[in-house]
Design a protein around this motif. Structure first.
Motif, PDB file in Angstrom:
ATOM      1  N   GLY A  36      -3.793  10.136  -1.585  1.00  0.00           N
ATOM      2  CA  GLY A  36      -4.416   8.967  -0.956  1.00  0.00           C
ATOM      3  C   GLY A  36      -3.939   7.671  -1.575  1.00  0.00           C
ATOM      4  N   MET A  37      -3.858   7.643  -2.894  1.00  0.00           N
ATOM      5  CA  MET A  37      -3.374   6.446  -3.588  1.00  0.00           C
ATOM      6  C   MET A  37      -1.939   6.141  -3.186  1.00  0.00           C
ATOM      7  SD  MET A  37      -1.261   5.322  -6.360  1.00  0.00           S
ATOM      8  CE  MET A  37      -0.894   6.851  -7.164  1.00  0.00           C
ATOM      9  N   LEU A  38      -1.089   7.163  -3.115  1.00  0.00           N
ATOM     10  CA  LEU A  38       0.301   6.944  -2.736  1.00  0.00           C
ATOM     11  C   LEU A  38       0.417   6.421  -1.306  1.00  0.00           C
ATOM     12  CD1 LEU A  38       2.219   9.945  -4.326  1.00  0.00           C
ATOM     13  CD2 LEU A  38       2.427   7.530  -4.900  1.00  0.00           C
ATOM     14  N   ILE A  39      -0.383   6.959  -0.399  1.00  0.00           N
ATOM     15  CA  ILE A  39      -0.350   6.500   0.989  1.00  0.00           C
ATOM     16  C   ILE A  39      -0.759   5.035   1.085  1.00  0.00           C
ATOM     17  CG2 ILE A  39      -1.468   6.755   3.252  1.00  0.00           C
ATOM     18  CD1 ILE A  39      -1.541   9.821   2.601  1.00  0.00           C
ATOM     19  N   VAL A  40      -1.835   4.676   0.399  1.00  0.00           N
ATOM     20  CA  VAL A  40      -2.295   3.285   0.425  1.00  0.00           C
ATOM     21  C   VAL A  40      -1.267   2.365  -0.231  1.00  0.00           C
ATOM     22  CG1 VAL A  40      -4.072   1.698  -0.447  1.00  0.00           C
ATOM     23  CG2 VAL A  40      -4.738   3.894   0.534  1.00  0.00           C
ATOM     24  N   LEU A  41      -0.707   2.788  -1.364  1.00  0.00           N
ATOM     25  CA  LEU A  41       0.273   1.969  -2.073  1.00  0.00           C
ATOM     26  C   LEU A  41       1.545   1.776  -1.251  1.00  0.00           C
ATOM     27  CD1 LEU A  41       1.059   0.435  -4.632  1.00  0.00           C
ATOM     28  CD2 LEU A  41       1.777   2.614  -5.636  1.00  0.00           C
ATOM     29  N   ILE A  42       2.058   2.846  -0.677  1.00  0.00           N
ATOM     30  CA  ILE A  42       3.259   2.739   0.149  1.00  0.00           C
ATOM     31  C   ILE A  42       2.996   1.865   1.373  1.00  0.00           C
ATOM     32  CG2 ILE A  42       4.852   4.054   1.632  1.00  0.00           C
ATOM     33  CD1 ILE A  42       4.575   6.348  -0.487  1.00  0.00           C
ATOM     34  N   SER A  43       1.828   1.996   1.956  1.00  0.00           N
ATOM     35  CA  SER A  43       1.473   1.153   3.110  1.00  0.00           C
ATOM     36  C   SER A  43       1.442  -0.314   2.714  1.00  0.00           C
ATOM     37  CB  SER A  43       0.110   1.566   3.672  1.00  0.00           C
ATOM     38  OG  SER A  43       0.139   2.889   4.129  1.00  0.00           O
ATOM     39  N   ASN A  71       7.989   5.150  -4.781  1.00  0.00           N
ATOM     40  CA  ASN A  71       6.741   5.827  -4.428  1.00  0.00           C
ATOM     41  C   ASN A  71       6.936   6.890  -3.357  1.00  0.00           C
ATOM     42  OD1 ASN A  71       4.434   4.647  -6.035  1.00  0.00           O
ATOM     43  ND2 ASN A  71       5.563   2.830  -5.424  1.00  0.00           N
ATOM     44  N   LEU A  72       7.919   6.712  -2.480  1.00  0.00           N
ATOM     45  CA  LEU A  72       8.249   7.782  -1.539  1.00  0.00           C
ATOM     46  C   LEU A  72       8.771   9.007  -2.288  1.00  0.00           C
ATOM     47  CD1 LEU A  72       9.897   5.903   1.467  1.00  0.00           C
ATOM     48  CD2 LEU A  72       7.743   7.187   1.467  1.00  0.00           C
ATOM     49  N   TRP A  73       9.576   8.783  -3.343  1.00  0.00           N
ATOM     50  CA  TRP A  73      10.043   9.897  -4.171  1.00  0.00           C
ATOM     51  C   TRP A  73       8.862  10.621  -4.814  1.00  0.00           C
ATOM     52  CZ3 TRP A  73      13.984  12.861  -4.208  1.00  0.00           C
ATOM     53  CH2 TRP A  73      15.231  12.390  -3.812  1.00  0.00           C
ATOM     54  N   LEU A  74       7.884   9.854  -5.275  1.00  0.00           N
ATOM     55  CA  LEU A  74       6.679  10.489  -5.835  1.00  0.00           C
ATOM     56  C   LEU A  74       5.970  11.309  -4.766  1.00  0.00           C
ATOM     57  CD1 LEU A  74       5.106   7.823  -8.201  1.00  0.00           C
ATOM     58  CD2 LEU A  74       5.768  10.145  -8.796  1.00  0.00           C
ATOM     59  N   GLY A  75       5.908  10.789  -3.554  1.00  0.00           N
ATOM     60  CA  GLY A  75       5.289  11.532  -2.456  1.00  0.00           C
ATOM     61  C   GLY A  75       6.041  12.816  -2.144  1.00  0.00           C
TER      62      GLY A  75
END
Length: 83
Positions: A36-43, A71-75
């Motif tokens: 969830g954090m990654l989705i919000v951060l990437i957005s 952050n996409l790499w982290l995802g």
């Protein structure tokens, strides 16, 4: 002075997740990452890129585009290394 402060802010925020990415790649452990954090951060970062494009502000575009990529790499790691 504004350009120095803005440049420093862009560089620091852009590289802020690199230590996390390195740790994940070394340990292959993503248990502590929040999807969830990654989705919000990437957005949010993507919106900054869009804003930079609308304003034709290359420092905003480049620093946030780099942060999106990290952050996409982290995802991707989250998907690959999830147990």
């Amino acid at each position: 002075m504004e350009n120095i402060v803005g440049g420093a802010a862009g560089i620091l925020t852009s590289v802020s997740m690199i230590p996390q990415l390195i740790k994940v790649l070394k340990e292959k452990n993503v248990e502590d990452l929040s999807a969830g954090m990654l989705i919000v951060l990437i957005s949010g970062l993507s919106l900054w890129v869009w804003y930079g494009i609308m304003k034709t502000e290359w420092p905003i575009i480049l620093s946030n585009a780099f942060a999106v990529m990290v952050n996409l790499w982290l995802g991707i790691c989250l998907i690959i290394y999830r147990k």
